[in-house]
Design a protein around this motif. Sequence first.
Motif, mmCIF file in Angstrom:
data_model
loop_
_atom_site.group_PDB
_atom_site.id
_atom_site.type_symbol
_atom_site.label_atom_id
_atom_site.label_comp_id
_atom_site.label_asym_id
_atom_site.label_seq_id
_atom_site.Cartn_x
_atom_site.Cartn_y
_atom_site.Cartn_z
ATOM 1 N N SER A 7 0.835 -1.195 0.000
ATOM 2 C CA SER A 7 0.000 0.000 0.000
ATOM 3 C C SER A 7 0.872 1.248 0.000
ATOM 4 O O SER A 7 2.024 1.224 0.444
ATOM 5 C CB SER A 7 -0.903 0.005 1.233
ATOM 6 N N ASP A 8 0.299 2.363 -0.477
ATOM 7 C CA ASP A 8 0.951 3.659 -0.340
ATOM 8 C C ASP A 8 0.278 4.495 0.753
ATOM 9 O O ASP A 8 0.486 5.700 0.850
ATOM 10 C CB ASP A 8 0.974 4.421 -1.663
ATOM 11 N N LEU A 29 4.468 -0.942 3.312
ATOM 12 C CA LEU A 29 4.094 0.439 3.025
ATOM 13 C C LEU A 29 5.162 1.084 2.146
ATOM 14 O O LEU A 29 6.345 1.133 2.506
ATOM 15 C CB LEU A 29 3.944 1.229 4.327
ATOM 16 N N LEU A 30 4.752 1.568 0.989
ATOM 17 C CA LEU A 30 5.642 2.265 0.065
ATOM 18 C C LEU A 30 5.209 3.724 -0.043
ATOM 19 O O LEU A 30 4.021 4.033 0.130
ATOM 20 C CB LEU A 30 5.601 1.612 -1.320
ATOM 21 N N PRO A 31 6.130 4.634 -0.343
ATOM 22 C CA PRO A 31 5.755 6.049 -0.451
ATOM 23 C C PRO A 31 4.883 6.305 -1.668
ATOM 24 O O PRO A 31 5.020 5.647 -2.701
ATOM 25 C CB PRO A 31 7.107 6.770 -0.568
ATOM 26 N N PHE A 32 3.976 7.277 -1.531
ATOM 27 C CA PHE A 32 3.145 7.694 -2.660
ATOM 28 C C PHE A 32 3.799 8.886 -3.336
ATOM 29 O O PHE A 32 4.241 9.830 -2.680
ATOM 30 C CB PHE A 32 1.741 8.074 -2.196
ATOM 31 N N SER A 33 3.877 8.851 -4.651
ATOM 32 C CA SER A 33 4.453 9.956 -5.404
ATOM 33 C C SER A 33 3.358 10.689 -6.166
ATOM 34 O O SER A 33 2.507 10.084 -6.810
ATOM 35 C CB SER A 33 5.510 9.440 -6.395
ATOM 36 N N SER A 53 -1.884 -5.593 -4.325
ATOM 37 C CA SER A 53 -1.436 -4.220 -4.527
ATOM 38 C C SER A 53 -2.570 -3.227 -4.317
ATOM 39 O O SER A 53 -3.602 -3.281 -4.997
ATOM 40 C CB SER A 53 -0.865 -4.051 -5.938
ATOM 41 N N LEU A 55 -1.520 -0.030 -4.507
ATOM 42 C CA LEU A 55 -0.732 1.098 -4.989
ATOM 43 C C LEU A 55 -1.536 1.886 -6.029
ATOM 44 O O LEU A 55 -2.150 1.309 -6.924
ATOM 45 C CB LEU A 55 0.568 0.597 -5.608
ATOM 46 N N HIS A 57 -0.094 4.557 -7.878
ATOM 47 C CA HIS A 57 0.742 5.088 -8.961
ATOM 48 C C HIS A 57 1.133 3.948 -9.889
ATOM 49 O O HIS A 57 1.730 2.957 -9.457
ATOM 50 C CB HIS A 57 2.001 5.759 -8.402
ATOM 51 N N ILE A 60 4.918 2.671 -9.903
ATOM 52 C CA ILE A 60 5.325 1.900 -8.728
ATOM 53 C C ILE A 60 4.661 0.522 -8.748
ATOM 54 O O ILE A 60 5.285 -0.491 -8.412
ATOM 55 C CB ILE A 60 4.994 2.670 -7.435
#
Length: 230
Positions: A7-8, A29-33, A53, A55, A57, A60
């Motif tokens: 997830s972001d 947890l991944l960063p959201f761009s 996923s 996510l 973006h 990503i």
Amino acid sequence: MKIGIVSDGQYGERAYEQIRRRFSTEWILLPFSSLLVVDDIDLTIPPCDLYISYLRHPDIAIELIKTGVPVLLGVNLGPGFIAQAKEYNPAVIGPETMCSLLPNTEFWQINEYAKVFGRPVFHVLLEGEQIVWCQPIRRSPCGSTDVAARELNKQMFDQETMNRFALSICHTCRAPRFGKTCDKEKAGIIHLEELVSSLKGINPGLWEKSTQALKKVTCTIVSACDDEAK
């Protein structure tokens, strides 16, 4: 089997809480761009048998898909994205909704998951046309199936109860209200169709009557979701 919820930060927390009760599950947890295009993505994540996923973006999400591990798209970025994703990894599934998934894919990891979470299956006990007990056997990963099923106990199985059940799903569902492929009203209709189908073997007369009422209830669901979105 180990599942990674990726997830972001916007979606996935509730799915993680539900899925971890049945599978070994990792919250990733991944960063959201906010950039339109993201280059030089450093995707360092724990190894899993299946990634789900959330996510938002596409760049990503593609990096996740490039791992070659089966990926279930909780946030579906559209048919064009899925076609591109399958060029990197054929084991990518983008279901219409997370509660429409069936364990009939080519990939055992997704099938194992979908035996527990996906298109709902209900076990219902009746006394006449009153619901004594309703237990989900397969459920949505957001938890809405269990919440709505509990509200059915001791209720008469009539059109009013069908309306309340479907609208409870819509209210609890985490899908975007008018998302690209995963809408609350679709989740409500899917759940109601499966609930009604569970009656066929135990009370054919009630099943037939409820099937006839489905169209009216479906119109109510869509209208209610439209009104709430305004």
